[in-house]
Design a protein around this motif. Sequence first.
Motif, PDB file in Angstrom:
ATOM      1  N   ARG A 225     -24.009  -0.978 -18.697  1.00  0.00           N
ATOM      2  CA  ARG A 225     -24.230  -0.260 -17.439  1.00  0.00           C
ATOM      3  C   ARG A 225     -23.685   1.148 -17.577  1.00  0.00           C
ATOM      4  NH1 ARG A 225     -19.380  -0.504 -13.861  1.00  0.00           N
ATOM      5  NH2 ARG A 225     -17.828  -1.619 -15.067  1.00  0.00           N
ATOM      6  N   PHE A 226     -24.103   1.995 -16.669  1.00  0.00           N
ATOM      7  CA  PHE A 226     -23.550   3.335 -16.531  1.00  0.00           C
ATOM      8  C   PHE A 226     -22.649   3.253 -15.301  1.00  0.00           C
ATOM      9  CE2 PHE A 226     -27.511   3.678 -18.748  1.00  0.00           C
ATOM     10  CZ  PHE A 226     -27.219   4.552 -19.775  1.00  0.00           C
ATOM     11  N   SER A 227     -21.420   3.755 -15.395  1.00  0.00           N
ATOM     12  CA  SER A 227     -20.487   3.506 -14.312  1.00  0.00           C
ATOM     13  C   SER A 227     -19.778   4.766 -13.839  1.00  0.00           C
ATOM     14  CB  SER A 227     -19.455   2.468 -14.745  1.00  0.00           C
ATOM     15  OG  SER A 227     -18.699   2.953 -15.838  1.00  0.00           O
ATOM     16  N   LEU A 228     -19.045   4.584 -12.781  1.00  0.00           N
ATOM     17  CA  LEU A 228     -18.299   5.637 -12.128  1.00  0.00           C
ATOM     18  C   LEU A 228     -16.816   5.381 -12.349  1.00  0.00           C
ATOM     19  CD1 LEU A 228     -18.359   7.951  -9.936  1.00  0.00           C
ATOM     20  CD2 LEU A 228     -18.170   6.104  -8.264  1.00  0.00           C
ATOM     21  N   ARG A 229     -16.047   6.403 -12.653  1.00  0.00           N
ATOM     22  CA  ARG A 229     -14.596   6.280 -12.822  1.00  0.00           C
ATOM     23  C   ARG A 229     -13.942   6.947 -11.627  1.00  0.00           C
ATOM     24  NH1 ARG A 229      -9.750   5.308 -13.572  1.00  0.00           N
ATOM     25  NH2 ARG A 229      -8.407   6.275 -15.120  1.00  0.00           N
ATOM     26  N   VAL A 230     -13.156   6.180 -10.880  1.00  0.00           N
ATOM     27  CA  VAL A 230     -12.465   6.673  -9.703  1.00  0.00           C
ATOM     28  C   VAL A 230     -10.983   6.800 -10.040  1.00  0.00           C
ATOM     29  CG1 VAL A 230     -11.830   6.125  -7.313  1.00  0.00           C
ATOM     30  CG2 VAL A 230     -14.130   5.575  -8.157  1.00  0.00           C
ATOM     31  N   ASP A 231     -10.345   7.881  -9.618  1.00  0.00           N
ATOM     32  CA  ASP A 231      -8.914   8.056  -9.814  1.00  0.00           C
ATOM     33  C   ASP A 231      -8.193   7.138  -8.833  1.00  0.00           C
ATOM     34  OD1 ASP A 231      -6.233   8.842  -9.814  1.00  0.00           O
ATOM     35  OD2 ASP A 231      -6.707  10.967  -9.986  1.00  0.00           O
ATOM     36  N   PRO A 232      -7.529   6.087  -9.319  1.00  0.00           N
ATOM     37  CA  PRO A 232      -6.897   5.120  -8.414  1.00  0.00           C
ATOM     38  C   PRO A 232      -5.856   5.756  -7.484  1.00  0.00           C
ATOM     39  CG  PRO A 232      -6.536   4.502 -10.715  1.00  0.00           C
ATOM     40  CD  PRO A 232      -7.333   5.749 -10.718  1.00  0.00           C
ATOM     41  N   GLU A 233      -5.109   6.728  -7.984  1.00  0.00           N
ATOM     42  CA  GLU A 233      -4.091   7.392  -7.162  1.00  0.00           C
ATOM     43  C   GLU A 233      -4.710   8.064  -5.938  1.00  0.00           C
ATOM     44  OE1 GLU A 233      -0.647   7.779  -7.458  1.00  0.00           O
ATOM     45  OE2 GLU A 233      -0.709   6.239  -9.020  1.00  0.00           O
ATOM     46  N   ARG A 234      -5.882   8.679  -6.130  1.00  0.00           N
ATOM     47  CA  ARG A 234      -6.517   9.424  -5.036  1.00  0.00           C
ATOM     48  C   ARG A 234      -7.118   8.517  -3.968  1.00  0.00           C
ATOM     49  NH1 ARG A 234      -7.525  15.137  -6.320  1.00  0.00           N
ATOM     50  NH2 ARG A 234      -6.664  15.478  -8.391  1.00  0.00           N
ATOM     51  N   VAL A 235      -7.249   7.223  -4.283  1.00  0.00           N
ATOM     52  CA  VAL A 235      -7.760   6.281  -3.276  1.00  0.00           C
ATOM     53  C   VAL A 235      -6.674   5.310  -2.820  1.00  0.00           C
ATOM     54  CG1 VAL A 235     -10.174   6.485  -3.979  1.00  0.00           C
ATOM     55  CG2 VAL A 235      -8.731   4.730  -5.040  1.00  0.00           C
ATOM     56  N   GLY A 236      -5.417   5.662  -3.099  1.00  0.00           N
ATOM     57  CA  GLY A 236      -4.301   4.890  -2.567  1.00  0.00           C
ATOM     58  C   GLY A 236      -3.814   3.728  -3.409  1.00  0.00           C
ATOM     59  N   LEU A 237      -4.355   3.555  -4.609  1.00  0.00           N
ATOM     60  CA  LEU A 237      -3.905   2.463  -5.475  1.00  0.00           C
ATOM     61  C   LEU A 237      -2.828   3.003  -6.414  1.00  0.00           C
ATOM     62  CD1 LEU A 237      -7.356   0.805  -6.187  1.00  0.00           C
ATOM     63  CD2 LEU A 237      -5.590   0.060  -4.578  1.00  0.00           C
ATOM     64  N   HIS A 238      -1.609   3.066  -5.898  1.00  0.00           N
ATOM     65  CA  HIS A 238      -0.499   3.706  -6.600  1.00  0.00           C
ATOM     66  C   HIS A 238       0.279   2.765  -7.504  1.00  0.00           C
ATOM     67  CE1 HIS A 238      -1.155   7.127  -3.974  1.00  0.00           C
ATOM     68  NE2 HIS A 238      -1.112   6.308  -2.945  1.00  0.00           N
ATOM     69  N   PHE A 239      -0.010   1.482  -7.451  1.00  0.00           N
ATOM     70  CA  PHE A 239       0.821   0.488  -8.128  1.00  0.00           C
ATOM     71  C   PHE A 239      -0.024  -0.319  -9.110  1.00  0.00           C
ATOM     72  CE2 PHE A 239       3.947  -2.958  -8.194  1.00  0.00           C
ATOM     73  CZ  PHE A 239       5.120  -2.229  -8.119  1.00  0.00           C
ATOM     74  N   THR A 240       0.348  -0.296 -10.383  1.00  0.00           N
ATOM     75  CA  THR A 240      -0.370  -1.028 -11.421  1.00  0.00           C
ATOM     76  C   THR A 240       0.575  -2.030 -12.066  1.00  0.00           C
ATOM     77  OG1 THR A 240      -1.736   0.911 -11.890  1.00  0.00           O
ATOM     78  CG2 THR A 240      -1.715  -0.821 -13.561  1.00  0.00           C
ATOM     79  N   ALA A 241       0.056  -3.212 -12.342  1.00  0.00           N
ATOM     80  CA  ALA A 241       0.859  -4.235 -13.020  1.00  0.00           C
ATOM     81  C   ALA A 241      -0.043  -5.057 -13.934  1.00  0.00           C
ATOM     82  CB  ALA A 241       1.535  -5.154 -12.006  1.00  0.00           C
ATOM     83  N   PHE A 242       0.565  -5.564 -14.985  1.00  0.00           N
ATOM     84  CA  PHE A 242      -0.099  -6.535 -15.847  1.00  0.00           C
ATOM     85  C   PHE A 242       0.558  -7.879 -15.570  1.00  0.00           C
ATOM     86  CE2 PHE A 242      -0.970  -2.543 -17.880  1.00  0.00           C
ATOM     87  CZ  PHE A 242      -2.295  -2.687 -18.265  1.00  0.00           C
TER      88      PHE A 242
END
Length: 148
Positions: free
Chosen positions: A46-63
Amino acid sequence: MDAGILTALSADSRRSYADVAAEVGLSTAAVHERVKKMVERGVIERFSLRVDPERVGLHFTAFVAIRNDGGVHCREIAPRLRELPEVLELHSVAGEYDFMAKLRTTHARALEDVLYAIKAIPGVARTTSTVVLSTEFEERPLRWPGAA
């Protein structure tokens, strides 16, 4: 030639075929035909879109490493994890755990809520979380040796 096209498009899938053609040394029509064939063969999913997570409020990443309790097959757990919108990636892994998931949430409390939801899935024995402090890079474009 396909590797060069894939390298060019993985950096920016919105590039025009004329631009890619100039980079790889083919005609625009040849690049278009090669891309079409790679889509048909499933090389390009597919061809996709990359969104900056910080700019949409997703400030927390975990594995999160997830272990199966053996009472339910892993194939039954994976679809339940797919239902959680915070789970961006899920990998079946070898070793102490059965899955490794990448999650993004708005804050630590939201991560806690997702962990409770994961632990409530039948067959999940335990989780171990690693919180990301900062990200140096991710989602690197594919690059093949020798490709432009």
